[in-house]
Enzyme design. Structure first.
Site, PDB file in Angstrom:
ATOM      1  N   ASP A  61       1.285   5.304  -0.110  1.00 11.45           N
ATOM      2  CA  ASP A  61       0.061   6.343   0.437  1.00 11.45           C
ATOM      3  C   ASP A  61       0.411   7.328   0.812  1.00 11.45           C
ATOM      4  O   ASP A  61       1.745   7.690   1.581  1.00 11.45           O
ATOM      5  CB  ASP A  61      -0.691   5.370   1.192  1.00 11.45           C
ATOM      6  CG  ASP A  61      -2.512   6.694   1.492  1.00 11.45           C
ATOM      7  OD1 ASP A  61      -1.716   7.560   2.222  1.00 11.45           O
ATOM      8  OD2 ASP A  61      -3.186   6.636   0.971  1.00 11.45           O
ATOM      9  N   ASP A 104       2.805   0.982   3.467  1.00  7.12           N
ATOM     10  CA  ASP A 104       3.197   1.198   4.619  1.00  7.12           C
ATOM     11  C   ASP A 104       2.651  -0.497   5.343  1.00  7.12           C
ATOM     12  O   ASP A 104       2.175  -1.347   4.554  1.00  7.12           O
ATOM     13  CB  ASP A 104       1.672   1.357   4.604  1.00  7.12           C
ATOM     14  CG  ASP A 104       0.436   1.116   6.394  1.00  7.12           C
ATOM     15  OD1 ASP A 104       1.606   1.009   7.311  1.00  7.12           O
ATOM     16  OD2 ASP A 104      -0.595   1.275   6.114  1.00  7.12           O
ATOM     17  N   ASP A 160       1.136  -1.090   0.230  1.00  6.72           N
ATOM     18  CA  ASP A 160      -0.062   0.142   0.328  1.00  6.72           C
ATOM     19  C   ASP A 160       0.915   1.352   0.155  1.00  6.72           C
ATOM     20  O   ASP A 160       1.977   1.430   1.346  1.00  6.72           O
ATOM     21  CB  ASP A 160      -0.944  -0.066   1.334  1.00  6.72           C
ATOM     22  CG  ASP A 160      -2.216   1.125   0.875  1.00  6.72           C
ATOM     23  OD1 ASP A 160      -1.921   1.946   0.399  1.00  6.72           O
ATOM     24  OD2 ASP A 160      -2.162   1.284   2.752  1.00  6.72           O
TER      25      ASP A 160
END
Ligand code: SF4
Lengths: 378, 330
Positions: free
Chosen positions: A93, A281, A91
């Protein structure tokens, strides 16, 4: 009222557009956040028809599926679900990007894209995954998701995934360990990049950089070099005559009890990491029970699609043009902007909206409403 | 080819028919006698906290494993597996060095992908990160590997270590799948002898049981329990785990003498060293009382065993776990 109107637009999208279920849908836990109410988990749908029917009926604000495969995805207790394996998820982000709070949405997306490209390079070059294994999605929000589907990863536990995460984030490189590695190690993977980086570092620096790194110790350093290195101003402590790395790292100024190369190394590694790591992440990667956004669902806080992307296309992809659902392009809508000024470029148009009412394309209405800066005017 | 001197053939060992034939053969009683002898010796050595890692042939190894299952004593089982793990590592290292063909053949049968050419050994990265966990040291961190295209070049020592961990996993799986009734059936004629071994072991084990003093074991976090279990199973703990354990037990009030007693169970126990370490960590020597590392640190060193523990999800420090549990109404 407000929320329900947004839901109507989402419904319109789901009625006209199919979502893209993952493989073995019946082994996945499905979760969603409705427009009114809190997270619902542990749902199971046997096939595409069932889940399509459900999505059109419920119209979730956010829709997720589990990266894990379970024998009983519908059971609430984790232990009884019977975990069978899981995709490997990354992920990326804005939350993990340094200085993101000072950037515009478009800048953030660009920065995250840079990290995504780095990640994909490492996944292909070092880990040997191919385009068939790597599934890339725009997250619908402020970043990208990368799913690895491969027999090499399904069975990996959390610890093993953490090793991968650490590798991607270049965590744990340590000067004392490096000293103990043979030269051959520097022909591979991250250490090869580090090796090249150090050479470039010394080709391109001047005294001022050393000065800024060493601060108050700079004068000692110059004296030290005077004594042992004929007064040369810049010494590559890490490379010996034959070009081998990390063999003479213990340049130590006994009198002043200072090891200059450690300070310089700290600087080098920090900068090396900045230019080479991919900010993922990590808890998402190590969690083998994670729920992740459903491909081609809508992100409830932007109204943008969770859009599958070809790897080759990532460089050119502009989510603010290309993740807008077609159904939001066809209509216009009056909104009331609640903040002083809102500015964004969407669908190749630049919008500058001051406080008050505006007639805008529906996608701008949906976007501003979903992120909470506007109300619909009916 | 693998000779029958080399003892690992997982298909053979997991088949009750094979074990039955080997154990009850009238023409060749040697494997059965050897297995019995071997187990008796482990028990004897266990009393003196000594190791006993003798190489067994395929049949004796299989018989011994099944018999251990029948005896069904946790500590004996783990001792047996640890001894055989070390034997395995030595043997596989020998093959890697002197008999590449047999080494490749073993991997092939064990369904492990290795690629050997010109004395360079490569393994898939996922095999590496699956079996590197219990091995400490920077040489086993992924970031320091020669990795290219999903394959990692490993040296002889590394591959032997990794295969050893894989061996332990496979043997545990087989052990767990052995049906005890079936084992009882196979060793019917040796039942009284096996009962004697079991009784003897239970007696010795009771003497060796570690004493935890007044602290409340049931409130320990999973990581600490795991370290204690590993010690009880006579395994060597990585340095950071020992440190964590000692500083944890000290923080909750265990005496140094009790702690040193616990460490008597580890294979490389050395009274002087242990006393020194314990006194260092608890501040008698150093003047600083160390406290246990945070959960994140343990986690990144593969020393967190939280699994699905709900309390672990809420805390950041092993001591926090203990305190929360202690003051919670049960
Ligand atoms: S979460 Fe903390 S307390 Fe729980 S097992 Fe892991 S390290 Fe121990």
């Amino acid at each position: 009222m407000e929320k329900l109107e947004l839901r109507d637009y989402f419904r319109d999208y789901y009625v006209k557009n199919p979502i893209k279920p993952p493989d073995l849908l019946f082994q996945r836990e499905i979760g969603y956040i409705p427009f009114n109410g809190s997270m619902v988990r542990h749902r199971m749908y046997n096939n595409n028809i069932e889940i399509e029917r459900f999505v059109k009926k419920i119209v979730p604000r956010h829709l997720y599926y589990s990266s894990a495969y379970y024998r009983h995805p519908e059971i609430t207790r984790m232990q009884e679900k019977e975990w069978l394996g899981a995709e490997l998820i990354f992920d990326l982000d804005a939350d993990h990007i340094e200085g993101a709070n000072k950037m515009t949405y478009a800048q953030i997306l660009d920065e995250v894209k840079k990290h995504t490209l780095r990640l994909i390079n490492v996944l292909m070059d070092d880990f040997g995954f191919t385009e068939d294994n790597i599934h890339l999605y725009f997250s619908g929000g402020r970043g990208y998701h990368v799913h690895i589907e491969s027999d090499a990863v399904y069975q990996l536990d959390s610890d093993a995934r953490r090793e991968i995460g650490d590798y991607i984030r270049i965590e744990g490189i340590n000067i004392d360990d490096l000293k103990n590695l043979d030269d051959d190690f520097f022909n591979y993977g991250i250490l090869k990049k580090l090796n090249n980086y150090i050479s470039e570092f010394y080709e391109n620096i001047d005294e001022n950089i050393i000065k800024s790194i060493l601060g108050r110790n700079y004068n000692n350093y110059i004296n030290y070099l005077q004594k042992y290195f004929n007064g040369k101003k810049i010494i590559d402590f890490f490379t010996d005559k034959s070009g081998n790395k990390f063999k003479i790292m213990d340049s130590f100024d006994a009198k002043n009890k200072i090891t200059y190369n450690r300070d310089i190394f700290k600087y080098i590694i920090e900068n090396f990491k900045k230019g080479n790591l991919a900010e993922i992440d990590e808890p998402v990667t190590t969690d083998i029970h994670r729920l992740i956004r459903f491909p081609l669902s809508l992100h409830g806080k932007t109204g943008l699609m969770v859009k599958p992307l070809k790897i080759d296309y990532l460089r050119d992809f502009n989510p603010l043009n290309e993740a807008i659902p077609d159904v939001f392009k066809e209509k216009e809508k009056i909104i009331n902007i609640k903040i002083n000024k809102f500015e964004i470029a969407m669908n190749n148009e630049h919008f500058i909206l001051g406080n008050g009412e505006h007639k805008v394309p529906l996608y701008v209405a949906v976007f501003t409403n979903a992120i909470g800066v506007s109300d619909f005017v009916t | 080819m693998i000779t029958d001197k080399f003892f690992v053939d997982y298909d053979y060992v997991s088949s009750p028919e094979n074990i039955n034939t080997a154990a009850n053969s009238l023409s060749d009683r040697k494997p059965m006698l050897l297995a019995l002898e071997y187990i008796k010796n482990i028990v004897k050595k266990y009393a003196d906290k000594n190791r006993y890692n003798q190489v067994l042939d395929l049949k004796s190894f299989g018989i011994a494993l099944w018999m251990i299952k029948l005896i069904n004593q946790r500590n004996l089982t783990s001792r047996f597996i640890i001894e055989q793990r070390d034997v395995f590592e030595n043997e596989i290292l020998r093959l890697i060095k002197n008999d590449t063909e047999s080494f490749i053949d073993y991997c092939h049968r064990a369904k492990i992908n290795v690629f050997v050419s010109n004395n360079i050994i490569k393994i898939p990265f996922n095999f590496f990160i699956t079996y590197n966990k219990k091995i400490s040291g920077f040489k086993y961190r992924l970031i320091y590997q020669k990795m290219e295209n999903g394959l990692i070049i490993v040296d002889e020592g590394q591959i032997a270590h990794l295969l050893r961990e894989n061996f332990v996993e496979k043997i545990n799986i087989i052990y767990n799948s052995i049906n005890s009734d079936q084992a009882a059936q196979i060793f019917k004629s040796y039942q009284s002898e096996i009962n004697l071994i079991r009784d003897e072991f239970i007696k010795i084990n009771a003497k060796n049981e570690m004493k935890l003093g007044d602290v409340d074991f049931t409130k320990f976090p999973p990581c600490i329990i795991e370290y204690l279990n590993e010690i009880r199973d006579n395994q060597n703990l990585p340095h950071l785990a020992r440190f964590t354990l000692v500083s944890f037990l000290h923080s909750i009030g265990m005496s140094n003498a009790d702690m040193i007693n616990i460490f008597r169970n580890v294979p490389d126990f050395n009274e002087k060293m242990t006393t020194y370490q314990v006194e260092h960590i608890t501040g008698i020597i150093s003047g600083t009382e160390y406290s246990p590392p945070k959960c994140v640190t343990l986690r990144s060193n593969h020393l967190c065993y939280m699994d699905d523990d709900p309390l672990c999800r809420k805390i950041n420090h092993p001591l926090e776990y203990y305190k929360k549990k202690k003051f919670r109404k049960s």
